[in-house]
Design an enzyme around this catalytic site. Structure first.
Site, mmCIF file in Angstrom:
data_model
loop_
_atom_site.group_PDB
_atom_site.id
_atom_site.type_symbol
_atom_site.label_atom_id
_atom_site.label_comp_id
_atom_site.label_asym_id
_atom_site.label_seq_id
_atom_site.Cartn_x
_atom_site.Cartn_y
_atom_site.Cartn_z
ATOM 1 N N GLU A 15 0.807 -1.216 0.000
ATOM 2 C CA GLU A 15 0.000 0.000 0.000
ATOM 3 C C GLU A 15 0.849 1.279 0.000
ATOM 4 O O GLU A 15 0.314 2.372 0.216
ATOM 5 C CB GLU A 15 -0.939 -0.001 1.203
ATOM 6 C CG GLU A 15 -1.942 -1.140 1.200
ATOM 7 C CD GLU A 15 -2.892 -1.081 2.376
ATOM 8 O OE1 GLU A 15 -3.912 -0.384 2.272
ATOM 9 O OE2 GLU A 15 -2.605 -1.717 3.403
ATOM 10 N N SER A 165 -6.326 -2.797 1.320
ATOM 11 C CA SER A 165 -6.584 -2.435 -0.074
ATOM 12 C C SER A 165 -6.876 -3.640 -0.957
ATOM 13 O O SER A 165 -6.638 -3.613 -2.159
ATOM 14 C CB SER A 165 -5.411 -1.629 -0.653
ATOM 15 O OG SER A 165 -5.282 -0.402 0.026
ATOM 16 N N SER A 298 -10.852 8.321 -1.885
ATOM 17 C CA SER A 298 -11.118 7.505 -0.697
ATOM 18 C C SER A 298 -12.482 7.805 -0.080
ATOM 19 O O SER A 298 -13.042 8.895 -0.231
ATOM 20 C CB SER A 298 -10.021 7.718 0.349
ATOM 21 O OG SER A 298 -8.769 7.320 -0.148
#
EC number: 6.3.2.4
Length: 325
Positions: A15, A165, A298
């Protein structure tokens, strides 16, 4: 006098690039009239302050400081924007706790617990929090495909136990696909969790401490264009993220209450985002993220905006809450 704020980003996991994006969003939106902002890159190659000319200056790990033009600079607070290890699993939190430097995410124990999906679910089940049926495997364990299918059914999800993720996640439809999915998960972690498939509406619930109060943000409904909410759905626009979620008032109240309960049971602070799937009217917990994504794509920033909280207000409140600890 303006306070010195280190925004840590990067990390040691897959990530890394997402975290860099999150950190840069924080850097852009923190009010530079109130704070001296420093981007700090945490990577396997080293820790460094990245100045406006993209020049790296090493961090002194003995006290988490930098030296510029012969002057030592210490930080009043750390804004943690690292997803995955070492920023989401408790390592950085413990380090800053030892140094006595406030940081914006939850404590080291809570971070380690929530980052470990197995331990998290085991902790919450006795409190009545509903979760999917699961089967656990460690690297080196024999893989009994029949036993796995008997326990969790098909289709099922094979997941790396400590990853985010959607790295290391595979949806499996046939028993003969299990071995490959397990191999993919073990590329991310030496522990995996295999969970039963839950068929229903998926929602994401942000719970934060904002201006001194535990606050549940507007709920987001996840509609993936792919087979599930995978990396491409999360970060490459292959999903609809609908805020507020198109769910009944009763469902909204129920999942909001459970998300707040989870936050309080775990004694969290800072930002969190938990994922649920409704099976009928009942929300089943999938996971809890304690350093959720803060990029423009996000979910948590979108939820904050829906609640009337700007990114500037969101990030500033997080720092002020950390300074109270």
């Amino acid at each position: 006098m303006k306070q010195n704020i280190a925004i840590i980003m990067g990390g040691y996991s897959s990530e890394y690039n997402i975290s860099i994006k999150s950190g840069n969003v924080v850097f852009e939106h923190l009010d530079d009239k109130k704070f001296n902002k420093y981007r700090v890159i945490i990577s396997k190659e080293g820790w460094a302050y990245l100045d406006e000319s993209e020049v790296k200056h090493p961090i002194d790990k003995s006290d988490f400081s930098i030296t510029l033009s012969g002057k030592k600079i210490r930080f009043d607070c750390v804004f943690n924007a690292i997803h995955g290890t070492p920023g989401e699993d408790g390592l950085m939190q413990a380090y800053f706790e030892l140094l006595g430097i406030p940081q914006t995410s939850c404590g080291h124990y809570q971070a380690a617990l929530t980052f470990n999906k197995r331990d998290l679910l085991s902790t919450l089940r006795p409190h009545g929090i509903k979760c999917a049926e699961s089967f656990l495997l460690d690297l080196g364990d024999p893989i009994d495909e029949t036993a796995i299918v008997e326990k969790v059914g098909l289709p099922c999800f094979v997941k790396a136990n400590k990853a985010g993720s959607s790295y290391g996640v595979t949806k499996v439809y046939k028993q003969e696909e299990l071995k490959k999915a397990v191999e993919v998960a073990f590329e991310e972690d030496d522990e995996i969790i295999i969970e039963s498939f839950l068929d229903g509406t998926e929602v994401s619930v942000g719970v934060i401490t904002y201006q001194g109060k535990v606050t549940v943000l507007p709920i987001t409904e996840i509609v993936s264009e792919n087979d599930f909410f995978d990396f491409a759905a999360k970060y490459q626009g292959q999903s609809q993220e609908i805020t507020p979620a198109r769910i009944s008032r009763a469902k909204e109240q129920k999942v909001s209450a459970i998300a707040k309960e989870v936050y309080e049971i775990l004694k969290l602070d800072g930002f969190s985002r938990s994922e649920y799937i409704f099976v009928g009217d009942e929300p089943y917990l999938l996971e809890v993220n304690t350093t959720p994504g803060l990029t423009e794509e996000s979910i948590l920033p979108k939820q904050a905006r829906e609640a009337g909280i700007s990114l500037e207000e969101l990030f500033e409140s997080s720092i002020l809450e950390a300074l109270k600890k």
